[in-house]
Design a protein around this motif. Structure first.
Motif, mmCIF file in Angstrom:
data_model
loop_
_atom_site.group_PDB
_atom_site.id
_atom_site.type_symbol
_atom_site.label_atom_id
_atom_site.label_comp_id
_atom_site.label_asym_id
_atom_site.label_seq_id
_atom_site.Cartn_x
_atom_site.Cartn_y
_atom_site.Cartn_z
ATOM 1 N N VAL A 1 -1.075 -57.133 -2.560
ATOM 2 C CA VAL A 1 0.266 -57.667 -2.561
ATOM 3 C C VAL A 1 1.133 -56.558 -2.832
ATOM 4 O O VAL A 1 0.834 -55.542 -3.539
ATOM 5 C CB VAL A 1 0.242 -58.633 -3.502
ATOM 6 C CG1 VAL A 1 -0.553 -60.010 -3.266
ATOM 7 C CG2 VAL A 1 0.060 -58.424 -4.913
ATOM 8 N N GLY A 2 2.335 -56.871 -2.491
ATOM 9 C CA GLY A 2 3.572 -55.985 -2.998
ATOM 10 C C GLY A 2 4.077 -56.210 -4.382
ATOM 11 O O GLY A 2 3.432 -56.915 -5.179
ATOM 12 N N ALA A 3 5.192 -55.460 -4.622
ATOM 13 C CA ALA A 3 5.770 -55.715 -5.941
ATOM 14 C C ALA A 3 6.812 -56.620 -6.135
ATOM 15 O O ALA A 3 7.442 -56.638 -7.124
ATOM 16 C CB ALA A 3 6.156 -54.452 -6.504
ATOM 17 N N SER A 4 7.332 -57.458 -5.059
ATOM 18 C CA SER A 4 8.120 -58.471 -4.930
ATOM 19 C C SER A 4 7.360 -59.718 -4.672
ATOM 20 O O SER A 4 6.443 -59.906 -3.949
ATOM 21 C CB SER A 4 9.175 -58.060 -3.939
ATOM 22 O OG SER A 4 8.779 -57.898 -2.589
ATOM 23 N N ALA A 5 8.190 -60.801 -4.742
ATOM 24 C CA ALA A 5 7.809 -62.042 -4.291
ATOM 25 C C ALA A 5 7.719 -62.160 -3.000
ATOM 26 O O ALA A 5 6.815 -63.051 -2.501
ATOM 27 C CB ALA A 5 8.711 -63.127 -4.817
ATOM 28 N N ALA A 6 8.597 -61.600 -2.048
ATOM 29 C CA ALA A 6 8.386 -61.732 -0.735
ATOM 30 C C ALA A 6 7.236 -60.828 -0.028
ATOM 31 O O ALA A 6 6.879 -61.213 0.885
ATOM 32 C CB ALA A 6 9.589 -61.175 -0.191
ATOM 33 N N THR B 1 20.116 -56.193 3.026
ATOM 34 C CA THR B 1 19.528 -57.595 2.908
ATOM 35 C C THR B 1 18.161 -57.532 3.276
ATOM 36 O O THR B 1 17.628 -56.671 4.108
ATOM 37 C CB THR B 1 20.599 -58.419 3.770
ATOM 38 O OG1 THR B 1 19.839 -58.172 5.359
ATOM 39 C CG2 THR B 1 22.153 -58.247 4.005
ATOM 40 N N GLY B 2 17.367 -58.464 2.699
ATOM 41 C CA GLY B 2 16.037 -58.416 2.685
ATOM 42 C C GLY B 2 15.459 -57.272 2.224
ATOM 43 O O GLY B 2 14.392 -56.910 2.499
ATOM 44 N N ALA B 3 15.923 -56.758 1.103
ATOM 45 C CA ALA B 3 15.519 -55.395 0.541
ATOM 46 C C ALA B 3 14.221 -55.536 -0.175
ATOM 47 O O ALA B 3 13.619 -54.582 -0.229
ATOM 48 C CB ALA B 3 16.561 -54.826 -0.427
ATOM 49 N N SER B 4 13.854 -56.985 -0.378
ATOM 50 C CA SER B 4 12.666 -56.891 -1.308
ATOM 51 C C SER B 4 11.338 -57.312 -0.267
ATOM 52 O O SER B 4 10.115 -57.182 -0.867
ATOM 53 C CB SER B 4 12.695 -58.161 -2.125
ATOM 54 O OG SER B 4 12.690 -59.415 -1.434
ATOM 55 N N GLY B 5 11.542 -57.022 0.942
ATOM 56 C CA GLY B 5 10.422 -57.588 2.040
ATOM 57 C C GLY B 5 9.642 -56.528 2.399
ATOM 58 O O GLY B 5 9.799 -55.314 1.943
ATOM 59 N N ASN B 6 8.869 -56.562 3.451
ATOM 60 C CA ASN B 6 7.991 -55.540 3.959
ATOM 61 C C ASN B 6 8.680 -54.435 4.538
ATOM 62 O O ASN B 6 8.495 -53.359 4.088
ATOM 63 C CB ASN B 6 6.891 -56.169 5.006
ATOM 64 C CG ASN B 6 6.166 -55.311 5.698
ATOM 65 O OD1 ASN B 6 5.662 -54.322 5.184
ATOM 66 N ND2 ASN B 6 5.877 -55.532 7.045
ATOM 67 N N VAL B 7 9.883 -54.800 5.498
ATOM 68 C CA VAL B 7 10.460 -53.661 6.138
ATOM 69 C C VAL B 7 11.513 -53.083 5.146
ATOM 70 O O VAL B 7 11.553 -51.776 5.213
ATOM 71 C CB VAL B 7 11.383 -54.111 7.167
ATOM 72 C CG1 VAL B 7 12.098 -52.944 7.837
ATOM 73 C CG2 VAL B 7 10.440 -54.734 8.345
ATOM 74 N N GLY B 8 11.957 -53.930 3.903
ATOM 75 C CA GLY B 8 12.871 -53.365 3.067
ATOM 76 C C GLY B 8 12.133 -52.176 2.132
ATOM 77 O O GLY B 8 12.879 -51.393 1.589
ATOM 78 N N ALA B 9 10.880 -52.391 1.918
ATOM 79 C CA ALA B 9 10.111 -51.456 0.947
ATOM 80 C C ALA B 9 10.099 -50.074 1.751
ATOM 81 O O ALA B 9 10.541 -48.913 1.047
ATOM 82 C CB ALA B 9 8.565 -51.842 0.824
ATOM 83 N N GLY B 10 9.908 -50.164 3.205
ATOM 84 C CA GLY B 10 9.986 -48.568 3.856
ATOM 85 C C GLY B 10 11.425 -48.167 3.892
ATOM 86 O O GLY B 10 11.510 -47.086 3.862
ATOM 87 N N VAL C 1 19.892 -57.411 -1.542
ATOM 88 C CA VAL C 1 20.315 -58.811 -1.206
ATOM 89 C C VAL C 1 19.156 -59.688 -0.838
ATOM 90 O O VAL C 1 18.528 -59.119 0.108
ATOM 91 C CB VAL C 1 21.198 -59.035 -0.124
ATOM 92 C CG1 VAL C 1 21.704 -60.601 0.105
ATOM 93 C CG2 VAL C 1 22.693 -58.399 -0.718
ATOM 94 N N CYS C 2 18.559 -60.620 -1.683
ATOM 95 C CA CYS C 2 17.647 -61.448 -1.203
ATOM 96 C C CYS C 2 17.463 -62.361 -2.211
ATOM 97 O O CYS C 2 18.471 -62.700 -3.069
ATOM 98 C CB CYS C 2 16.357 -60.657 -1.549
ATOM 99 S SG CYS C 2 15.826 -60.271 -3.163
ATOM 100 N N ARG C 3 16.816 -63.593 -1.737
ATOM 101 C CA ARG C 3 16.557 -64.870 -2.685
ATOM 102 C C ARG C 3 16.042 -64.709 -4.105
ATOM 103 O O ARG C 3 16.576 -65.294 -5.035
ATOM 104 C CB ARG C 3 15.961 -65.852 -1.742
ATOM 105 C CG ARG C 3 16.474 -66.554 -0.624
ATOM 106 C CD ARG C 3 16.060 -67.964 -0.146
ATOM 107 N NE ARG C 3 14.511 -68.097 -0.147
ATOM 108 C CZ ARG C 3 13.599 -68.714 -0.863
ATOM 109 N NH1 ARG C 3 14.069 -69.637 -1.430
ATOM 110 N NH2 ARG C 3 12.387 -68.698 -0.455
ATOM 111 N N ARG C 4 15.017 -63.788 -4.130
ATOM 112 C CA ARG C 4 14.413 -63.607 -5.305
ATOM 113 C C ARG C 4 14.374 -62.093 -5.770
ATOM 114 O O ARG C 4 13.366 -61.351 -5.452
ATOM 115 C CB ARG C 4 12.998 -64.296 -5.217
ATOM 116 C CG ARG C 4 12.946 -65.840 -5.115
ATOM 117 C CD ARG C 4 11.773 -66.194 -4.581
ATOM 118 N NE ARG C 4 11.278 -65.819 -3.078
ATOM 119 C CZ ARG C 4 10.269 -65.994 -2.479
ATOM 120 N NH1 ARG C 4 9.257 -66.638 -2.860
ATOM 121 N NH2 ARG C 4 10.046 -65.476 -1.364
ATOM 122 N N PRO C 5 15.405 -61.647 -6.289
ATOM 123 C CA PRO C 5 15.191 -60.203 -6.656
ATOM 124 C C PRO C 5 14.063 -59.923 -7.371
ATOM 125 O O PRO C 5 13.697 -60.439 -8.428
ATOM 126 C CB PRO C 5 16.449 -59.966 -7.402
ATOM 127 C CG PRO C 5 17.074 -61.052 -7.372
ATOM 128 C CD PRO C 5 16.429 -62.252 -6.725
#
Length: 470
Positions: free
Chosen positions: A352-357, A29-38, A55-59
């Motif tokens: 910026v990263g590669a996700s909306a998060a 869950t939260g895979a598109s975020g900062n920690v998720g990237a690592g 799992v995230c709001r905006r894949p």
């Protein structure tokens, strides 16, 4: 001075007691975020054959680390989150729960739904699916203030009363206590990281701590190490940890089926160390004075940092990572200085990263909003210029003015609808309709009233643009 990280500790996980990969299915869950990237990078390195469910709001729609992920769009703040999670949880072996909402900073009701009730939904969906392992991203923010030395995992975890983020993290910790008592067959591991950074975290850190009125030019000056003096709260001590080192810790927790809590952090930076990041000499300032200044700037919306986040950053104890080093064989590969410099470079470059998060505007909806915002900002500048030229008697109003106003209103409509849909009650949401109506009415008459009204719109627009997408 900061100490280099310890490379003498084992960097491989012992074979005994490992989770058998097989055809492993991991839900993040939260895979598109900062920690998720690592974590996704660590999964690709250590478990390349595992099936990864995000799992995230905006894949994300970009490739790279997100390419092998099977995405499920779920809003954990939704009352139907448990049911919506069920397809993602089906036949999974492990859940890595990283999802965390930190925006909007001042919407405590939404943050509670997303972070506390959202975690309850994750636990309920796990139970329904019969999943027997959970790795949860807790935080340094759960520790009570008052320590004079780095603390172990046994330090009181009552958090910072002034911080919404900290209070919610503490509530979730108690929720996990009850879950473990009720479900002893589930291996629950909690990792408690300090500030997790990488280059791609720049957008999030800027949104959370700096805001729209701290120019990138200042960050570039800091990176050039030409600032002679740097005011800092007296006695400050900071720890950072790189997202890839967090990912490594998560892999160890998962593969060892670890239970309990683990601090995850690199070395400590004291006041001279922090100033040395930008080549400056520190000037120590009374922390209470700094907090007062932060409170005023936050109240005026001139910085994003709230007093609660300031307290988490400055009052939370430093963390002792002996348990993770001994039990997991974990050690950070990057020092706090290295991680902080990577973040500073990202901030100065506007990374910026590669996700909306993490700041990406690459998905179609975001691209549309980007175009709309550019049209809105450009037309607002033209509107202001037209109002000023009329007030100075340089020209009269005409059809071109009407077209500029119409373009501005049309481009601003999506943002206005978002505010209504989100039921926002912040100053921008409340004042914007009145300010727009006043600007339109005064522009019909011309004069300095129109100049003042469009100036107000610029101020509101700056605050709105500095408010990260929640």
């Amino acid at each position: 001075m900061s100490k280099p990280h310890d490379n003498s500790l084992p960097r491989t996980i012992p074979a005994a007691s490992l989770l058998t990969p097989g055809q492993l299915t991991v839900v993040v869950t939260g895979a598109s975020g900062n920690v998720g990237a690592g974590v996704l990078r660590a999964l690709a390195r250590h478990l390349p054959d595992a099936a990864v469910v995000g799992v995230c709001r905006r894949p994300p729609i970009e490739g790279g680390i997100y390419e092998r992920v099977r995405w499920h769009a779920v809003d954990l703040s939704s009352p139907n989150a448990t049911a919506e999670l069920q397809p993602a949880m089906r036949a999974a072996d492990v859940v890595i729960h990283l999802a965390l909402a930190v925006q909007p900073l001042r919407d405590e009701d939404y943050l509670y739904r997303a972070n506390v009730l959202g975690t309850r939904a994750v636990l309920n969906a796990m139970t329904d699916a019969g999943i027997k392992q959970l790795v949860y991203a807790s935080s340094l923010g759960i520790y009570a203030p008052g320590a004079t030395e780095p603390v172990s995992e046994s330090w009181p975890d009552t958090g910072q009363a002034t911080s919404t983020y900290s209070r919610h993290k503490v509530v979730v910790e108690r929720m996990l206590d009850q879950f473990e008592l009720k479900h002893p067959e589930v291996a629950v591991a909690r990792f408690r990281p300090t500030v997790v950074v990488q280059r791609e975290a720049a957008w999030l850190i800027r949104s959370l701590y700096l805001g729209p009125f701290v120019p990138r030019a200042l960050l570039k000056v800091l990176r050039r190490r030409v600032v002679p003096l740097l005011p800092l709260p007296a006695g400050i001590g900071l720890q950072f940890v790189h997202a890839d080192d967090v990912g490594d810790a998560v892999m160890r927790l998962m593969r060892l089926r670890a239970r309990g809590s683990y601090n995850v952090a690199a070395d400590v930076l004291d006041t001279p160390d922090v100033a040395a990041l930008v080549g400056a000499r520190p000037i120590e300032v009374n922390p209470r004075v700094v907090r007062t200044v932060v409170s005023i700037l936050s109240w005026a919306r001139l910085v994003a940092l709230t007093p609660g986040w300031y307290d988490v950053a400055t009052n939370t104890p430093l963390m002792d990572t002996s348990k993770a080093r001994h039990d997991l064989g974990w050690a950070p590969s990057k020092s706090s200085t290295e991680s902080a410099m990577e973040l500073l470079n990202g901030l100065a470059d506007g990374a910026v990263g590669a996700s909306a998060a993490t700041g990406s505007m690459s998905n179609p909806q975001s691209s549309f909003r980007t175009v709309a915002q550019r049209v809105h900002d450009t037309s607002l500048l033209l509107w202001s210029a037209a109002a000023l030229s009329r007030a100075l008697g340089l020209r009269r109003g005409g059809a071109s003015d009407a077209l500029v106003v119409a373009a501005n209103l049309a481009a601003g409509t999506p943002m206005a609808l978002d505010r209504v849909r989100e039921r926002r009650r912040d100053p921008v949401a409340l004042l914007a309709p009145v300010a727009v109506a006043a600007a339109v009415a005064s522009s019909l008459r011309g004069g300095w009233g129109a100049v003042a009204a469009t100036a107000v719109l610029h101020v509101l627009n700056a605050f709105e643009r500095g408010r990260p997408d929640s």
